[in-house]
Structures are given as C-alpha cells and as structure tokens.
Design a protein around this motif. Structure first.
Motif, short mmCIF file in Angstrom:
data_model
loop_
_atom_site.label_atom_id
_atom_site.label_comp_id
_atom_site.label_asym_id
_atom_site.label_seq_id
_atom_site.Cartn_x
_atom_site.Cartn_y
_atom_site.Cartn_z
N VAL A 52 0.87 -1.18 0.00
CA VAL A 52 0.00 0.00 0.00
C VAL A 52 0.91 1.23 0.00
O VAL A 52 1.61 1.49 0.97
N TRP A 53 0.89 1.97 -1.10
CA TRP A 53 1.78 3.12 -1.26
C TRP A 53 1.12 4.44 -0.89
O TRP A 53 1.80 5.41 -0.58
N SER A 54 -0.19 4.48 -0.92
CA SER A 54 -0.87 5.74 -0.64
C SER A 54 -2.22 5.45 -0.02
O SER A 54 -2.83 4.41 -0.28
N LEU A 55 -2.69 6.38 0.82
CA LEU A 55 -4.03 6.27 1.37
C LEU A 55 -4.56 7.66 1.70
O LEU A 55 -3.79 8.59 1.89
N ILE A 76 -9.48 5.30 1.31
CA ILE A 76 -9.12 5.05 -0.08
C ILE A 76 -7.64 4.69 -0.12
O ILE A 76 -6.81 5.41 0.45
N THR A 77 -7.29 3.59 -0.78
CA THR A 77 -5.91 3.13 -0.81
C THR A 77 -5.46 2.86 -2.25
O THR A 77 -6.27 2.51 -3.11
N ALA A 78 -4.17 3.04 -2.49
CA ALA A 78 -3.57 2.70 -3.79
C ALA A 78 -2.43 1.74 -3.52
O ALA A 78 -1.59 1.99 -2.65
N SER A 79 -2.41 0.64 -4.28
CA SER A 79 -1.47 -0.43 -4.00
C SER A 79 -0.61 -0.79 -5.20
O SER A 79 -0.98 -0.55 -6.35
N THR A 125 -4.27 -1.86 -7.89
CA THR A 125 -5.68 -1.65 -7.55
C THR A 125 -5.83 -0.46 -6.61
O THR A 125 -4.89 -0.08 -5.90
N ILE A 126 -7.02 0.10 -6.62
CA ILE A 126 -7.42 1.12 -5.67
C ILE A 126 -8.50 0.50 -4.79
O ILE A 126 -9.44 -0.11 -5.29
#
Length: 92
Positions: A61-64, A74-77, A81-82
């Motif tokens: 998980v690089w961003s949330l 909301i997460t970006a992996s 996928t989001i």
C-alpha cells in the motif's frame, strides 16, 4: 507544537516498513500502511490502541486518504488496484 509523542508502531503492526501514515480529518485516528503485511492499521490517537486493520491488497500500500466524512478509506497499492474501505466496519 511544543510536545510530541514517539509511538513505537511495531507493537501494533507486523515488522515491515511503514509506507504511508495519515491522520483522519478529526485527528483521532492514524492509518498506517505496512509494506510487508500489506495491511492498513488504524490506531486511536488518545490511547494508541489498535482499532482495527484493513486487508485486501496483494501488493504494498503506497498511498491512502480518508474521505471528508471519515467514512471511506481510499488506498492505492502496488497490485495495481485502488481500494475503498468502509471505516465503520472494515469492508472493502
């Protein structure tokens, strides 16, 4: 800000590196992404207890971020996928 607290987060998460850390909009929850476990851990800022974890990614998980009403995480992996998680019950 004259005071700060160092939180030893290893007790709350796996032993992987943190990739992202963010407060919710009211400042009472910290969300932490963990590189190796691929989980997001929610920690209460009043007593530093774990509220819960969010799972569902197969990559780091690089961003949330958190919605304005604090109900959607909301997460970006790295699995391309989001994710959209309900913060009240943890469902994806």
């Amino acid at each position: 800000m004259s005071e700060y607290t160092i939180i030893k987060t290893k007790q709350f998460r796996g032993c992987g590196f943190m990739t992202v850390c963010k407060y919710n909009n009211t400042g009472d929850i910290i969300y932490i992404g963990d590189k190796d476990s691929k989980l997001i851990t929610a920690i209460d800022t009043q007593d530093y207890n774990v509220i819960g974890t969010f799972s569902g990614h197969n990559g780091v998980v690089w961003s949330l971020d958190i919605s304005r009403d604090d109900k959607i995480l909301i997460t970006a992996s790295g699995d391309l996928t989001i994710g959209f998680f309900d913060t009240t019950d943890g469902t994806k």
